[in-house]
Design a protein around this motif. Structure first.
Motif, short mmCIF file in Angstrom:
data_model
loop_
_atom_site.label_atom_id
_atom_site.label_comp_id
_atom_site.label_asym_id
_atom_site.label_seq_id
_atom_site.Cartn_x
_atom_site.Cartn_y
_atom_site.Cartn_z
N ILE A 1 14.13 0.18 13.55
CA ILE A 1 12.86 0.85 13.22
C ILE A 1 12.62 0.83 11.72
CG2 ILE A 1 11.69 3.09 13.21
CD1 ILE A 1 13.03 3.63 15.93
N ALA A 2 13.66 1.11 10.93
CA ALA A 2 13.52 1.10 9.47
C ALA A 2 13.18 -0.31 8.97
CB ALA A 2 14.80 1.60 8.82
N LEU A 3 13.84 -1.32 9.51
CA LEU A 3 13.56 -2.69 9.06
C LEU A 3 12.15 -3.13 9.44
CD1 LEU A 3 16.95 -4.45 9.83
CD2 LEU A 3 16.01 -3.88 7.59
N LEU A 4 11.71 -2.77 10.63
CA LEU A 4 10.35 -3.14 11.04
C LEU A 4 9.31 -2.40 10.22
CD1 LEU A 4 10.78 -3.30 14.91
CD2 LEU A 4 10.35 -5.20 13.35
N THR A 5 9.56 -1.14 9.92
CA THR A 5 8.62 -0.35 9.12
C THR A 5 8.55 -0.87 7.69
OG1 THR A 5 9.11 1.58 10.45
CG2 THR A 5 8.03 1.98 8.36
N GLU A 6 9.69 -1.08 7.08
CA GLU A 6 9.72 -1.54 5.69
C GLU A 6 9.35 -3.01 5.57
OE1 GLU A 6 10.14 0.30 2.95
OE2 GLU A 6 10.15 2.02 4.30
N GLY A 7 9.61 -3.79 6.60
CA GLY A 7 9.28 -5.21 6.54
C GLY A 7 7.79 -5.47 6.49
N GLY A 8 7.01 -4.58 7.05
CA GLY A 8 5.56 -4.73 7.02
C GLY A 8 4.96 -4.44 5.67
N SER A 9 5.68 -3.73 4.81
CA SER A 9 5.13 -3.34 3.51
C SER A 9 5.09 -4.51 2.53
CB SER A 9 5.94 -2.19 2.92
OG SER A 9 7.25 -2.62 2.60
N ILE A 10 5.79 -5.59 2.79
CA ILE A 10 5.76 -6.73 1.88
C ILE A 10 4.38 -7.35 1.81
CG2 ILE A 10 6.46 -8.49 3.57
CD1 ILE A 10 8.24 -9.68 1.34
N PHE A 11 3.63 -7.28 2.90
CA PHE A 11 2.28 -7.84 2.91
C PHE A 11 1.29 -6.95 2.16
CE2 PHE A 11 4.22 -9.54 6.84
CZ PHE A 11 4.27 -10.88 6.46
N GLN A 12 1.59 -5.67 2.02
CA GLN A 12 0.69 -4.75 1.33
C GLN A 12 0.84 -4.85 -0.19
OE1 GLN A 12 1.69 -0.97 2.99
NE2 GLN A 12 0.77 -1.42 4.96
N LEU A 13 1.97 -5.35 -0.67
CA LEU A 13 2.20 -5.45 -2.10
C LEU A 13 1.50 -6.63 -2.74
CD1 LEU A 13 6.01 -4.59 -2.23
CD2 LEU A 13 4.09 -3.11 -2.79
N ARG A 14 1.13 -7.62 -1.98
CA ARG A 14 0.53 -8.83 -2.55
C ARG A 14 -0.94 -8.73 -2.64
NH1 ARG A 14 4.16 -13.79 -0.45
NH2 ARG A 14 6.10 -12.81 -0.92
#
Length: 109
Positions: free
Chosen positions: A96-109
């Motif tokens: 759950i933590a990896l899926l939640t945090e993994g989606g944030s990489i697209f918000q930083l760009r």
């Protein structure tokens, strides 16, 4: 008399106990009801986070039930149950933590 006792001991362990089909049918019915409920939700609910959460929860319930019944974990000592359950909970938390945090990489760009 000694001969009769000897024959009894030699054949004592050869009998096959009757099958416990009632337990097998109960397990089959419980898992079928949960699966039918999952299919009903799949067709009636809109796709979204709630439906996914319900599916994950019911899948975990079925998994723990299958492990308890077919792998006989339900009849083991509590320390063995906890030794298996706690790491599984940590793995679920990690996913759950990896899926939640993994989606944030697209918000930083």
């Amino acid at each position: 008399m000694a001969d009769n006792a000897h024959n009894h001991d030699a054949q004592g362990g050869t009998e096959i106990p009757p099958a416990n089909t009632g337990l097998i049918w109960r397990t089959f019915i419980i898992l079928s009801v949960i699966t039918a409920f999952e299919f009903t939700l799949a067709y009636l609910m809109k796709a979204g986070g709630l439906r996914t959460s319900i599916f994950v929860g019911m899948t975990l319930v079925k998994a723990f039930y299958i492990v308890g019944e077919f792998m006989h974990l339900k009849h083991e000592v509590k320390s063995l149950i906890w030794a298996i359950t706690v790491p599984v909970l940590f793995i679920v938390w990690l996913l759950i933590a990896l899926l939640t945090e993994g989606g944030s990489i697209f918000q930083l760009r």
